[in-house]
Design a protein around this motif. Structure first.
Motif, PDB file in Angstrom:
ATOM      1  N   SER A  56       0.856  -1.181   0.000  1.00  0.00           N
ATOM      2  CA  SER A  56       0.000   0.000   0.000  1.00  0.00           C
ATOM      3  C   SER A  56       0.899   1.240   0.000  1.00  0.00           C
ATOM      4  O   SER A  56       2.091   1.150   0.277  1.00  0.00           O
ATOM      5  CB  SER A  56      -0.933  -0.020   1.209  1.00  0.00           C
ATOM      6  N   PRO A  57       0.364   2.443  -0.296  1.00  0.00           N
ATOM      7  CA  PRO A  57       1.213   3.593  -0.641  1.00  0.00           C
ATOM      8  C   PRO A  57       2.355   3.841   0.330  1.00  0.00           C
ATOM      9  O   PRO A  57       2.156   3.887   1.541  1.00  0.00           O
ATOM     10  CB  PRO A  57       0.229   4.765  -0.619  1.00  0.00           C
ATOM     11  N   CYS A  58       3.547   3.998  -0.239  1.00  0.00           N
ATOM     12  CA  CYS A  58       4.723   4.266   0.597  1.00  0.00           C
ATOM     13  C   CYS A  58       5.522   5.454   0.091  1.00  0.00           C
ATOM     14  O   CYS A  58       6.666   5.654   0.498  1.00  0.00           O
ATOM     15  CB  CYS A  58       5.601   3.019   0.699  1.00  0.00           C
ATOM     16  N   PHE A  59       4.934   6.267  -0.795  1.00  0.00           N
ATOM     17  CA  PHE A  59       5.599   7.490  -1.237  1.00  0.00           C
ATOM     18  C   PHE A  59       5.454   8.583  -0.171  1.00  0.00           C
ATOM     19  O   PHE A  59       4.596   8.515   0.702  1.00  0.00           O
ATOM     20  CB  PHE A  59       5.005   7.988  -2.549  1.00  0.00           C
ATOM     21  N   ALA A  60       6.283   9.610  -0.283  1.00  0.00           N
ATOM     22  CA  ALA A  60       6.204  10.745   0.634  1.00  0.00           C
ATOM     23  C   ALA A  60       4.795  11.318   0.634  1.00  0.00           C
ATOM     24  O   ALA A  60       4.153  11.442  -0.411  1.00  0.00           O
ATOM     25  CB  ALA A  60       7.212  11.815   0.216  1.00  0.00           C
ATOM     26  N   ASP A  72       5.318  13.553  -2.976  1.00  0.00           N
ATOM     27  CA  ASP A  72       6.471  13.352  -3.863  1.00  0.00           C
ATOM     28  C   ASP A  72       6.416  11.913  -4.380  1.00  0.00           C
ATOM     29  O   ASP A  72       6.607  10.964  -3.606  1.00  0.00           O
ATOM     30  CB  ASP A  72       7.774  13.603  -3.112  1.00  0.00           C
ATOM     31  N   TYR A  73       6.166  11.771  -5.675  1.00  0.00           N
ATOM     32  CA  TYR A  73       6.048  10.437  -6.270  1.00  0.00           C
ATOM     33  C   TYR A  73       7.389   9.739  -6.451  1.00  0.00           C
ATOM     34  O   TYR A  73       7.420   8.551  -6.787  1.00  0.00           O
ATOM     35  CB  TYR A  73       5.395  10.545  -7.654  1.00  0.00           C
ATOM     36  N   PHE A  74       8.484  10.436  -6.239  1.00  0.00           N
ATOM     37  CA  PHE A  74       9.800   9.884  -6.529  1.00  0.00           C
ATOM     38  C   PHE A  74      10.610   9.600  -5.262  1.00  0.00           C
ATOM     39  O   PHE A  74      11.808   9.344  -5.346  1.00  0.00           O
ATOM     40  CB  PHE A  74      10.577  10.845  -7.441  1.00  0.00           C
ATOM     41  N   ARG A  75       9.949   9.632  -4.109  1.00  0.00           N
ATOM     42  CA  ARG A  75      10.679   9.439  -2.854  1.00  0.00           C
ATOM     43  C   ARG A  75       9.845   8.612  -1.884  1.00  0.00           C
ATOM     44  O   ARG A  75       8.651   8.857  -1.701  1.00  0.00           O
ATOM     45  CB  ARG A  75      11.002  10.792  -2.228  1.00  0.00           C
ATOM     46  N   ILE A  76      10.475   7.621  -1.283  1.00  0.00           N
ATOM     47  CA  ILE A  76       9.826   6.830  -0.242  1.00  0.00           C
ATOM     48  C   ILE A  76       9.615   7.710   0.987  1.00  0.00           C
ATOM     49  O   ILE A  76      10.484   8.516   1.349  1.00  0.00           O
ATOM     50  CB  ILE A  76      10.695   5.599   0.123  1.00  0.00           C
ATOM     51  N   THR A  82      14.069   4.721   2.975  1.00  0.00           N
ATOM     52  CA  THR A  82      14.624   5.475   1.859  1.00  0.00           C
ATOM     53  C   THR A  82      14.407   4.728   0.555  1.00  0.00           C
ATOM     54  O   THR A  82      14.023   3.546   0.548  1.00  0.00           O
ATOM     55  CB  THR A  82      16.128   5.694   2.044  1.00  0.00           C
ATOM     56  N   ASN A  83      14.676   5.403  -0.552  1.00  0.00           N
ATOM     57  CA  ASN A  83      14.636   4.719  -1.849  1.00  0.00           C
ATOM     58  C   ASN A  83      15.602   3.538  -1.871  1.00  0.00           C
ATOM     59  O   ASN A  83      15.315   2.486  -2.466  1.00  0.00           O
ATOM     60  CB  ASN A  83      14.994   5.694  -2.973  1.00  0.00           C
ATOM     61  N   GLU A  84      16.730   3.701  -1.202  1.00  0.00           N
ATOM     62  CA  GLU A  84      17.709   2.619  -1.152  1.00  0.00           C
ATOM     63  C   GLU A  84      17.192   1.435  -0.339  1.00  0.00           C
ATOM     64  O   GLU A  84      17.509   0.275  -0.649  1.00  0.00           O
ATOM     65  CB  GLU A  84      19.027   3.144  -0.572  1.00  0.00           C
ATOM     66  N   ASP A  85      16.385   1.698   0.684  1.00  0.00           N
ATOM     67  CA  ASP A  85      15.764   0.592   1.431  1.00  0.00           C
ATOM     68  C   ASP A  85      14.819  -0.193   0.537  1.00  0.00           C
ATOM     69  O   ASP A  85      14.711  -1.423   0.652  1.00  0.00           O
ATOM     70  CB  ASP A  85      15.000   1.132   2.641  1.00  0.00           C
ATOM     71  N   LEU A  86      14.114   0.511  -0.355  1.00  0.00           N
ATOM     72  CA  LEU A  86      13.255  -0.203  -1.296  1.00  0.00           C
ATOM     73  C   LEU A  86      14.097  -1.025  -2.262  1.00  0.00           C
ATOM     74  O   LEU A  86      13.741  -2.172  -2.583  1.00  0.00           O
ATOM     75  CB  LEU A  86      12.364   0.771  -2.067  1.00  0.00           C
ATOM     76  N   ASP A  87      15.228  -0.482  -2.734  1.00  0.00           N
ATOM     77  CA  ASP A  87      16.126  -1.246  -3.601  1.00  0.00           C
ATOM     78  C   ASP A  87      16.551  -2.540  -2.912  1.00  0.00           C
ATOM     79  O   ASP A  87      16.559  -3.623  -3.530  1.00  0.00           O
ATOM     80  CB  ASP A  87      17.376  -0.427  -3.933  1.00  0.00           C
ATOM     81  N   THR A  88      16.894  -2.429  -1.636  1.00  0.00           N
ATOM     82  CA  THR A  88      17.316  -3.612  -0.880  1.00  0.00           C
ATOM     83  C   THR A  88      16.184  -4.622  -0.776  1.00  0.00           C
ATOM     84  O   THR A  88      16.397  -5.837  -0.937  1.00  0.00           O
ATOM     85  CB  THR A  88      17.785  -3.195   0.522  1.00  0.00           C
TER      86      THR A  88
END
Length: 529
Positions: A56-60, A72-76, A82-88
């Motif tokens: 479910s939504p996790c953007f800013a 902000d659609y481009f930031r967790i 963080t965006n890097e946590d999503l990458d992980t």
């Protein structure tokens, strides 16, 4: 590891698991779930048999509507990491054969989004829908506090201004009703592709699209809305053919031909989902009609409305997509609503996991977590008479503090833990081979290994009452009793049966006998015609 395949190919074999990030697993002890917590629980999801996870939504966000008000659609959102946590998370999930899907809110933003702040102060900026007067009805229009003045159209709550994708029926006399090819709508379509491209390039496997039907306004037959999504699907198929679009539309017969890979049967659109499992308890809303569902202890429901809706969706979407059948969601009451309903949950899962659809498990339903009544509003969860917070309580992992959800203080939790001393937990269910959790896991395993129980094999209904009886393919029989009392049905053409997963059902002497809240899945042979 994941295999590279087309979106429709992997989706047709998927078991999708919905996670409400706020309340699934809290790794840092602040009382709110996060991406690191989800990553730490991936082994559990792999063990269960989950192949895709929808967050479910996790953007800013300002979190006036639990993340459905994006800033902000481009930031967790920092509360999740963080965006890097999503990458992980994506990488760790991929190693376990699990895809990650995000929730996309394309029809509106927060009123604190930079796009809106600029538009609210800039005459001629038509990224949103503006009027100097109040068109009717007033409830959809909100006074603008910016220098531009006038009013903006809201998509849901007043804090959610609608992005302008145009009107299907523009009118020069009403300048807010712009055509779909006006400058503002064109800019928003381009921005929508930019958002999806950004996350697809980071490894996201798809999006569940919130209020997918809401973009083009005054579009009664959804022609222009469908055209917009068909354009997006063509772009995705060309550049990201392994990525999927799932609609929150509630009308698969419309959404799938429009270009979505899948659409959900939902509680607020039609009766397909409610007629299966809605005991008129929990998150009751304007859709509630008081009628009994099929999984009704007294046996007063019917599967006919579900079957009619499914057949219509199947005919419209054949070969182009797949209808999703959820156990529940963050807006709708859980399968377990009261003391008697938990007994029927295993039989409900048996239906869901043997029906030719995309099964979607709402976190915690696999252990029988209940809808918790009487909780305070949290981030817009109380909507008129609909109390959605009862379906959003923290995941119950074990019998430790905060049910293993968080090491933080109880008073800091996003929502309270279910206070029931007999609440189920993952740990207790894993320790009991006969538990609901083990039954769900076994059903998932059976679906994966028996292609006749998956999304593509034909279904033929033999009995539409109690019990509900149908065949899958040519050699599998499913019996589901959604009532508390025993039930029987004739099966004159069944010659031999081999049990595959049975809980209270037998087939003997040309009939099936089903105990209350029972299910049976069999491999069969039939008499020659």
């Amino acid at each position: 590891m994941l295999k590279t395949s087309s979106a429709l190919s992997w989706l047709s074999e998927a078991v999708l698991y919905q996670i409400y990030p706020q309340t699934f697993a809290d790794a840092n002890g602040d009382g709110v779930g996060d991406l690191v917590g989800i990553t730490e629980r991936l082994d559990y999801l792999q063990w269960l048999g989950v192949t895709a996870v929808w967050l479910s939504p996790c953007f800013a966000s300002e979190f006036g509507d639990a993340g459905y008000d994006v800033t902000d659609y481009f930031r967790i959102a920092p509360r999740y990491g963080t965006n890097e946590d999503l990458d992980t998370l994506i990488d760790a999930a991929r190693r376990r054969g699990i895809r990650i899907l995000l929730d996309l809110v394309p029809g509106h933003t927060s009123h604190r989004h930079p796009w809106f702040r600029e538009s609210a102060n800039t005459p001629g900026d038509d990224r949103y829908i503006w009027s100097q007067e109040v068109p009717s009805p007033m409830r959809e229009w909100v006074p603008n506090l910016g220098a531009r003045g006038g009013f903006y159209r809201a998509n849901f709550y007043p804090i959610q201004p609608a992005l302008n994708f145009g009107y299907a029926r523009p009118n020069p006399a009403e300048p807010w009703r712009q055509p779909v090819d006006a400058e503002g709508p064109r800019a928003n379509r381009a921005a929508l592709r930019d958002i999806m491209r950004f996350w697809f390039d980071r490894g996201v496997s798809g999006f569940r699209v919130d209020m997918a039907y809401s973009l083009v306004k005054d579009d009664p037959d959804a022609t222009q809305t469908s055209r917009l999504w068909a354009e997006m699907r063509e772009w995705i198929d060309r550049h990201y053919p392994h990525c999927a679009l799932l609609a929150e539309w509630g009308r698969p017969q419309v959404a799938i031909p429009a270009g979505f890979h899948s659409d959900f049967f939902l509680h607020f659109e039609g009766a397909a989902l409610r007629s299966l499992w809605d005991n008129n308890a929990g998150s009751i809303g304007p859709w509630s009609d008081g009628r009994a569902c099929y999984f009704d202890p007294e046996g007063l429901g019917t599967v006919r409305e579900f079957l009619d809706a499914w057949q219509e969706a199947e005919a419209a979407g054949r070969g182009r997509g797949i209808t999703a059948l959820p156990t529940a969601n963050h807006d709708f009451s859980r399968l377990t609503c009261g003391p008697r309903t938990r007994e029927m949950v295993a039989a409900a899962f048996a239906l869901q996991l043997t029906w030719p659809s995309l099964p979607v498990i709402y976190y915690g339903d696999e252990i029988g977590m209940r809808y918790v009544p009487g909780l305070p509003d949290k981030e817009g969860s109380q909507l008129d008479t609909q109390a959605r917070q009862g379906s959003r309580t923290p995941m119950q992992w074990d019998d430790g503090p905060n049910a293993g959800f968080s090491s933080g203080r109880a008073e800091d939790l996003y929502l309270p833990i279910d206070p029931d001393p007999h609440r189920p937990t993952v740990a207790s269910d894993m320790a009991d081979d006969a538990s609901l959790l083990h039954q769900v896991r076994n059903l998932i395993t059976l679906r994966r290994h028996q292609s006749a129980l998956g999304a593509h094999a034909p279904v033929h209904v033999l009995h539409r009452d109690y019990p509900f009886v149908y065949t899958r393919g040519t050699d599998h029989l499913v019996v589901i009793n959604g009532a508390e009392k025993p039930a029987m049905a004739p099966l004159p053409e069944i010659r031999t049966v081999r049990p595959l997963a049975v809980n209270g059902v037998e087939v003997i002497d040309g009939q099936t006998r089903a105990q209350g809240f029972s299910y049976g899945i069999f491999e069969i042979s039939t008499a020659p015609r």
